[in-house]
Design an enzyme around this catalytic site. Sequence first.
Site, PDB file in Angstrom:
ATOM      1  CB  THR A  38      -0.942   0.041   1.221  1.00  0.00           C
ATOM      2  OG1 THR A  38      -1.727   1.249   1.160  1.00  0.00           O
ATOM      3  CG2 THR A  38      -0.206  -0.006   2.542  1.00  0.00           C
TER       4      THR A  38
ATOM      5  CE  LYS B  54      -6.307   1.234   2.033  1.00  0.00           C
ATOM      6  NZ  LYS B  54      -6.306   0.532   0.750  1.00  0.00           N
TER       7      LYS B  54
ATOM      8  CG  ASP C 122     -10.055  -2.018  -3.693  1.00  0.00           C
ATOM      9  OD1 ASP C 122      -9.528  -0.888  -3.569  1.00  0.00           O
ATOM     10  OD2 ASP C 122     -11.069  -2.202  -4.401  1.00  0.00           O
TER      11      ASP C 122
ATOM     12  CG  ASP D  44     -12.000   7.133   9.119  1.00  0.00           C
ATOM     13  OD1 ASP D  44     -12.714   6.188   8.763  1.00  0.00           O
ATOM     14  OD2 ASP D  44     -10.781   7.012   9.357  1.00  0.00           O
TER      15      ASP D  44
ATOM     16  NE  ARG E 174      -7.669  -0.775   5.366  1.00  0.00           N
ATOM     17  CZ  ARG E 174      -8.368   0.331   5.543  1.00  0.00           C
ATOM     18  NH1 ARG E 174      -8.358   0.953   6.698  1.00  0.00           N
ATOM     19  NH2 ARG E 174      -9.068   0.843   4.547  1.00  0.00           N
TER      20      ARG E 174
HETATM   21  P1  IMP Z   1      -8.225   2.019  -1.449  1.00  0.00           P
HETATM   22  O1  IMP Z   1      -8.521   0.741  -0.722  1.00  0.00           O
HETATM   23  O2  IMP Z   1      -6.858   2.524  -1.178  1.00  0.00           O
HETATM   24  O3  IMP Z   1      -8.567   1.953  -2.898  1.00  0.00           O
HETATM   25  O4  IMP Z   1      -9.149   3.106  -0.746  1.00  0.00           O
HETATM   26  C1  IMP Z   1     -10.386   3.477  -1.219  1.00  0.00           C
HETATM   27  C2  IMP Z   1     -10.948   4.675  -0.522  1.00  0.00           C
HETATM   28  O5  IMP Z   1     -11.978   4.219   0.349  1.00  0.00           O
HETATM   29  C3  IMP Z   1     -10.034   5.520   0.346  1.00  0.00           C
HETATM   30  O6  IMP Z   1      -9.360   6.495  -0.392  1.00  0.00           O
HETATM   31  C4  IMP Z   1     -11.051   6.172   1.288  1.00  0.00           C
HETATM   32  O7  IMP Z   1     -11.658   7.258   0.666  1.00  0.00           O
HETATM   33  C5  IMP Z   1     -12.079   5.063   1.457  1.00  0.00           C
HETATM   34  N1  IMP Z   1     -11.776   4.265   2.654  1.00  0.00           N
HETATM   35  C6  IMP Z   1     -11.317   2.991   2.712  1.00  0.00           C
HETATM   36  N2  IMP Z   1     -11.133   2.606   4.004  1.00  0.00           N
HETATM   37  C7  IMP Z   1     -11.457   3.667   4.750  1.00  0.00           C
HETATM   38  C8  IMP Z   1     -11.453   3.893   6.153  1.00  0.00           C
HETATM   39  O8  IMP Z   1     -11.074   3.053   6.995  1.00  0.00           O
HETATM   40  N3  IMP Z   1     -11.851   5.115   6.539  1.00  0.00           N
HETATM   41  C9  IMP Z   1     -12.248   6.081   5.681  1.00  0.00           C
HETATM   42  N4  IMP Z   1     -12.260   5.931   4.377  1.00  0.00           N
HETATM   43  C10 IMP Z   1     -11.871   4.716   3.904  1.00  0.00           C
END
Ligand code: IMP
Length: 213
Positions: free
Chosen positions: A7, A12, A74, A166, A192
């Site tokens: 990542t 994350k 993801d 969040d 997660r």
């Molecule tokens: P990716 O998994 O990096 O593609 O993330 C996708 C998007 O989902 C992130 O940029 C956030 O906007 C949203 N997202 C994913 N997990 C969280 C979280 O734990 N808190 C808030 N937003 C989240």
Amino acid sequence: MRLLVATRSGHKLREIRGLLADVPGLRLVDLNDVGIAETPKEEGVEAFETFEDNALAKATFFQKASGLPTVADDSGLEVDALGGRPGVRSKRFAPGGEDLPGEERDRLNNEHLLTLLEDVDLSDRTARFVCAAALVREPGKHRIFRGEVEGLILGRPRGWDGFGYDPLFFHRPLGKTFAELSREEKSRLSHRGEAFRALGAHLRSTQTGGAET
Ligand code: IMP
């Protein structure tokens, strides 16, 4: 075992390091540790319609690039009143936000979400965060773990921690948004957290002689 956590998100990475910290014999490395610089090709990897397919594509891509067992996730937000959007497009939801740095893009995404939900009552603003975590040990050998957490989208942001959506995501049982949770609370409750705890249990069971798949 050395395991690459694929990542580019510092938030994350911290969460995942915490969630896998108690797996014996596991040494986590990140993309900087193994010297894999960001490329435009990498962005195109997550082009699928499900969290699972995207996580697997990302883990496969970085397993190939590093030669190491790799985990990638993801994740995103599904809002019922929007037919499950933004879903796999959560990161690039707001028009014009694609090329902005993380925090500005998050702010624009949140504003866009609030605009779309303007006429929706709070009780109908049900939503969930979803996470798929894919483990690719070697080409063709993978496992995928999924986690979900239910919440409501508030009418305005609350709290200062966390990232992404969040500050708008309200967890009813605790009466707080995800941006108001401590790191421990978020790990315990989050999508997660659920996905990576399952992955951690799988790693523990295979390292202690369980069948490896
Ligand atoms: P990716 O998994 O990096 O593609 O993330 C996708 C998007 O989902 C992130 O940029 C956030 O906007 C949203 N997202 C994913 N997990 C969280 C979280 O734990 N808190 C808030 N937003 C989240």
